[in-house]
Design a protein around this motif. Structure first.
Motif, PDB file in Angstrom:
ATOM      1  N   ARG A  74       0.830  -1.210   0.000  1.00 42.88           N
ATOM      2  CA  ARG A  74       0.000   0.000   0.000  1.00 42.88           C
ATOM      3  C   ARG A  74       0.862   1.257   0.000  1.00 42.88           C
ATOM      4  O   ARG A  74       0.571   2.226  -0.713  1.00 42.88           O
ATOM      5  N   GLU A  75       1.947   1.244   0.758  1.00 43.44           N
ATOM      6  CA  GLU A  75       2.827   2.419   0.808  1.00 43.44           C
ATOM      7  C   GLU A  75       3.428   2.712  -0.563  1.00 43.44           C
ATOM      8  O   GLU A  75       3.532   3.879  -0.965  1.00 43.44           O
ATOM      9  N   TYR A  76       3.815   1.676  -1.291  1.00 42.28           N
ATOM     10  CA  TYR A  76       4.369   1.902  -2.631  1.00 42.28           C
ATOM     11  C   TYR A  76       3.316   2.510  -3.560  1.00 42.28           C
ATOM     12  O   TYR A  76       3.617   3.400  -4.369  1.00 42.28           O
ATOM     13  N   ILE A  77       2.092   2.019  -3.471  1.00 38.79           N
ATOM     14  CA  ILE A  77       1.030   2.584  -4.308  1.00 38.79           C
ATOM     15  C   ILE A  77       0.847   4.067  -3.989  1.00 38.79           C
ATOM     16  O   ILE A  77       0.738   4.914  -4.903  1.00 38.79           O
ATOM     17  N   GLU A  78       0.866   4.399  -2.723  1.00 37.47           N
ATOM     18  CA  GLU A  78       0.683   5.792  -2.312  1.00 37.47           C
ATOM     19  C   GLU A  78       1.870   6.666  -2.727  1.00 37.47           C
ATOM     20  O   GLU A  78       1.703   7.834  -3.091  1.00 37.47           O
ATOM     21  N   GLN A  79       3.075   6.105  -2.706  1.00 33.07           N
ATOM     22  CA  GLN A  79       4.265   6.876  -3.077  1.00 33.07           C
ATOM     23  C   GLN A  79       4.399   7.039  -4.590  1.00 33.07           C
ATOM     24  O   GLN A  79       4.740   8.120  -5.081  1.00 33.07           O
ATOM     25  N   LEU A  80       4.142   5.973  -5.327  1.00 33.12           N
ATOM     26  CA  LEU A  80       4.347   6.004  -6.778  1.00 33.12           C
ATOM     27  C   LEU A  80       3.237   6.755  -7.507  1.00 33.12           C
ATOM     28  O   LEU A  80       3.482   7.317  -8.573  1.00 33.12           O
ATOM     29  N   ARG A  81       2.030   6.719  -6.986  1.00 33.62           N
ATOM     30  CA  ARG A  81       0.879   7.418  -7.553  1.00 33.62           C
ATOM     31  C   ARG A  81       0.748   7.143  -9.059  1.00 33.62           C
ATOM     32  O   ARG A  81       0.746   8.063  -9.895  1.00 33.62           O
ATOM     33  N   PRO A  82       0.645   5.876  -9.434  1.00 34.23           N
ATOM     34  CA  PRO A  82       0.563   5.547 -10.862  1.00 34.23           C
ATOM     35  C   PRO A  82      -0.775   5.962 -11.465  1.00 34.23           C
ATOM     36  O   PRO A  82      -1.773   6.124 -10.751  1.00 34.23           O
ATOM     37  N   ALA A  83      -0.792   6.088 -12.769  1.00 35.09           N
ATOM     38  CA  ALA A  83      -2.042   6.376 -13.466  1.00 35.09           C
ATOM     39  C   ALA A  83      -2.894   5.116 -13.612  1.00 35.09           C
ATOM     40  O   ALA A  83      -4.114   5.190 -13.720  1.00 35.09           O
ATOM     41  N   VAL A  85      -3.002   0.785 -12.302  1.00 33.08           N
ATOM     42  CA  VAL A  85      -2.449  -0.353 -11.563  1.00 33.08           C
ATOM     43  C   VAL A  85      -3.102  -1.625 -12.086  1.00 33.08           C
ATOM     44  O   VAL A  85      -4.329  -1.703 -12.182  1.00 33.08           O
ATOM     45  N   LEU A  86      -2.277  -2.607 -12.439  1.00 34.25           N
ATOM     46  CA  LEU A  86      -2.782  -3.927 -12.799  1.00 34.25           C
ATOM     47  C   LEU A  86      -2.414  -4.896 -11.691  1.00 34.25           C
ATOM     48  O   LEU A  86      -1.231  -5.133 -11.424  1.00 34.25           O
ATOM     49  N   PHE A  87      -3.430  -5.445 -11.045  1.00 32.72           N
ATOM     50  CA  PHE A  87      -3.241  -6.480 -10.026  1.00 32.72           C
ATOM     51  C   PHE A  87      -3.458  -7.833 -10.691  1.00 32.72           C
ATOM     52  O   PHE A  87      -4.530  -8.105 -11.225  1.00 32.72           O
ATOM     53  N   ASP A  88      -2.438  -8.693 -10.681  1.00 34.81           N
ATOM     54  CA  ASP A  88      -2.551 -10.027 -11.263  1.00 34.81           C
ATOM     55  C   ASP A  88      -2.609 -11.046 -10.131  1.00 34.81           C
ATOM     56  O   ASP A  88      -1.585 -11.442  -9.568  1.00 34.81           O
ATOM     57  N   SER A  89      -3.827 -11.443  -9.782  1.00 25.79           N
ATOM     58  CA  SER A  89      -4.061 -12.474  -8.754  1.00 25.79           C
ATOM     59  C   SER A  89      -3.506 -12.092  -7.393  1.00 25.79           C
ATOM     60  O   SER A  89      -3.339 -12.949  -6.529  1.00 25.79           O
ATOM     61  N   ALA A  90      -3.197 -10.833  -7.166  1.00 21.93           N
ATOM     62  CA  ALA A  90      -2.607 -10.382  -5.906  1.00 21.93           C
ATOM     63  C   ALA A  90      -3.318  -9.124  -5.448  1.00 21.93           C
ATOM     64  O   ALA A  90      -3.887  -8.390  -6.255  1.00 21.93           O
ATOM     65  N   GLY A  91      -3.252  -8.866  -4.134  1.00 24.06           N
ATOM     66  CA  GLY A  91      -3.779  -7.611  -3.630  1.00 24.06           C
ATOM     67  C   GLY A  91      -4.950  -7.786  -2.681  1.00 24.06           C
ATOM     68  O   GLY A  91      -5.660  -8.802  -2.702  1.00 24.06           O
ATOM     69  N   ARG A  92      -5.115  -6.787  -1.843  1.00 19.46           N
ATOM     70  CA  ARG A  92      -6.204  -6.747  -0.879  1.00 19.46           C
ATOM     71  C   ARG A  92      -7.053  -5.498  -1.110  1.00 19.46           C
ATOM     72  O   ARG A  92      -6.668  -4.593  -1.863  1.00 19.46           O
ATOM     73  N   MET A  93      -8.179  -5.441  -0.428  1.00 16.07           N
ATOM     74  CA  MET A  93      -9.061  -4.296  -0.595  1.00 16.07           C
ATOM     75  C   MET A  93      -8.341  -2.987  -0.306  1.00 16.07           C
ATOM     76  O   MET A  93      -8.560  -1.981  -0.988  1.00 16.07           O
ATOM     77  N   MET A  94      -7.443  -2.982   0.676  1.00 14.66           N
ATOM     78  CA  MET A  94      -6.735  -1.745   1.001  1.00 14.66           C
ATOM     79  C   MET A  94      -5.893  -1.266  -0.184  1.00 14.66           C
ATOM     80  O   MET A  94      -5.706  -0.071  -0.379  1.00 14.66           O
ATOM     81  N   HIS A  95      -5.410  -2.202  -0.991  1.00 12.28           N
ATOM     82  CA  HIS A  95      -4.596  -1.830  -2.142  1.00 12.28           C
ATOM     83  C   HIS A  95      -5.446  -1.219  -3.251  1.00 12.28           C
ATOM     84  O   HIS A  95      -5.056  -0.230  -3.879  1.00 12.28           O
ATOM     85  N   ARG A  97      -8.292   0.268  -2.847  1.00 10.93           N
ATOM     86  CA  ARG A  97      -8.739   1.582  -2.362  1.00 10.93           C
ATOM     87  C   ARG A  97      -7.616   2.603  -2.415  1.00 10.93           C
ATOM     88  O   ARG A  97      -7.849   3.772  -2.742  1.00 10.93           O
ATOM     89  N   ALA A  98      -6.389   2.173  -2.113  1.00 15.39           N
ATOM     90  CA  ALA A  98      -5.250   3.088  -2.187  1.00 15.39           C
ATOM     91  C   ALA A  98      -5.029   3.550  -3.617  1.00 15.39           C
ATOM     92  O   ALA A  98      -4.723   4.733  -3.865  1.00 15.39           O
ATOM     93  N   ALA A  99      -5.185   2.622  -4.572  1.00 15.69           N
ATOM     94  CA  ALA A  99      -5.023   3.004  -5.979  1.00 15.69           C
ATOM     95  C   ALA A  99      -6.081   4.025  -6.378  1.00 15.69           C
ATOM     96  O   ALA A  99      -5.790   5.028  -7.045  1.00 15.69           O
ATOM     97  N   ARG A 100      -7.311   3.800  -5.955  1.00 15.50           N
ATOM     98  CA  ARG A 100      -8.385   4.758  -6.244  1.00 15.50           C
ATOM     99  C   ARG A 100      -8.086   6.114  -5.603  1.00 15.50           C
ATOM    100  O   ARG A 100      -8.309   7.166  -6.201  1.00 15.50           O
ATOM    101  N   ALA A 101      -7.547   6.082  -4.388  1.00 14.22           N
ATOM    102  CA  ALA A 101      -7.309   7.323  -3.642  1.00 14.22           C
ATOM    103  C   ALA A 101      -6.279   8.215  -4.329  1.00 14.22           C
ATOM    104  O   ALA A 101      -6.333   9.442  -4.195  1.00 14.22           O
TER     105      ALA A 101
END
Length: 360
Positions: A74-83, A85-95, A97-101
């Motif tokens: 989650r911290e990397y998603i918040e730091q990188l702020r990508p346009a 994100v592709l999650f391939d069979s990985a990730g949790r709801m917090m991730h 939501r962080a991408a949306r945020a």
């Protein structure tokens, strides 16, 4: 807002045992860069996984797979702020939501039923823009009635079925690679477990396959090459009968597959679809995770592949029988074509580029 319209983050499952999701994402990332050379691409990867890395991309290491090392992911998603994100069979709801945020578009790739169901949970649906669903061996895949109903409730969510993801074959590149490896440019036997990090009965899977490769080469008179896999931790580096290679980049693997009379491969999703989408007759063996035996049973029942257990003798018998039977090889290839198995890396890349364009 996201970092820029030219930044993509891939979040695949990865670990010491298997890494098919990562290599699938790597093929997609390379296809994206081919269409948009200025695209900035990031990966979140397990630091303990032995992975091929592309020097053009940025890698950020986790202590485990993203689903387990959830706070760091989650911290990397918040730091990188990508346009995107592709999650391939990985990730949790917090991730998600962080991408949306941070303003990112969100894509989910599912390659098995439980992963597909996850994307259709009511709480997940509003967080997704694109759901990429693997359906190898299904000529005309369709959503279930319930999933179609749920999708209608979220008209902004696009769903796309795909067959396989693999780098394309290139005959000229294969010639150069075979020359470098001391192989003819066609008509050899290829053995590859996939990641190569698993064991059976206390023995590394690649070493069992190497024994089968030696028997097969001796009996058929055909050259054989054994790719031990990037996760292989054993000490075997050579063999008197078989050409042994620790691992190859996925693009080179496609080239070698394109010239093989047949391939004996671990039945991981990425390895299977890469092989079959290139039209290569195959013997599938259970070289890794729990998803492999059901895939072997399904594909062999439908005549798409031959099957063998993870035992050197039976594996060699299956390879020898297929190598000697041109009609059976042709029948497998025809069944694969009829099932609609193909390389859809361009289709998937197009869907992701459309999301990036929408973000712009």
């Amino acid at each position: 807002m996201a970092e820029s319209p030219d930044s993509v983050l891939f979040v695949p499952v990865s670990g010491p045992g298997g890494s098919g999701e990562y290599y699938r994402c790597l093929a997609i990332a390379r296809a994206l860069r081919a269409h948009r050379p200025g695209l900035v691409i990031h990966f979140l990867v397990n630091r303990h996984a032995r992975l091929e890395r592309d020097a053009r991309f940025h890698y950020h290491e986790l202590n485990d797979s993203p689903t387990r090392d959830r706070l760091a992911a989650r911290e990397y998603i918040e730091q990188l702020r990508p346009a995107l994100v592709l999650f391939d069979s990985a990730g949790r709801m917090m991730h998600f939501r962080a991408a949306r945020a941070v303003g990112a578009r969100v894509a989910w790739l599912s390659d098995r039923p439980n992963k597909r169901r996850k994307a259709f949970r009511w709480r997940m649906l509003p967080l997704l823009d694109l759901h990429l669903m693997a359906a190898p061996g299904e000529a005309a895949p369709r959503l279930s009635f319930l999933h179609r109903f749920k999708q209608r409730c979220f008209p902004g969510l696009k769903t796309v079925f795909f067959s396989g993801i693999a780098p394309p074959a290139d005959a000229s590149r294969r010639q150069a690679l075979c020359d470098a490896l001391g192989l003819p440019d066609s008509d050899y036997l290829l053995f590859a477990p996939g990641g190569g990090g698993y064991e059976r009965g206390g023995r590394p899977v690649p070493e069992i396959m190497l024994e089968a490769a030696a028997i097969s080469a001796t009996e058929t008179g055909l050259p054989a090459i054994m790719l031990m896999g990037p996760q292989y931790k054993g000490a075997v580096e050579s063999h008197e009968t078989v050409r042994v290679v620790k691992s190859l980049p996925t693009e080179d693997l496609s080239q070698l597959l394109g010239g093989a009379r047949l391939a004996v491969i671990g039945a991981g999703s990425m390895m299977t679809t890469q092989t079959l989408s290139l039209g290569v007759p195959a013997v599938l063996v259970p070289a890794g995770g729990d998803d492999q035996p059901p895939r072997i049973n399904d594909f062999s029942r439908r005549g798409l592949v031959s099957a063998a257990p993870m035992e050197a003798g039976p594996m060699a018998e299956a390879a020898i029988a297929l190598a000697r039977d041109a009609d059976r090889r042709a029948a497998q290839q025809a069944a694969v074509r009829d099932a609609g198995i193909r390389n859809d890396v361009e289709l998937v890349a197009a869907g992701l580029l459309e999301l990036l364009s929408a973000e712009c």
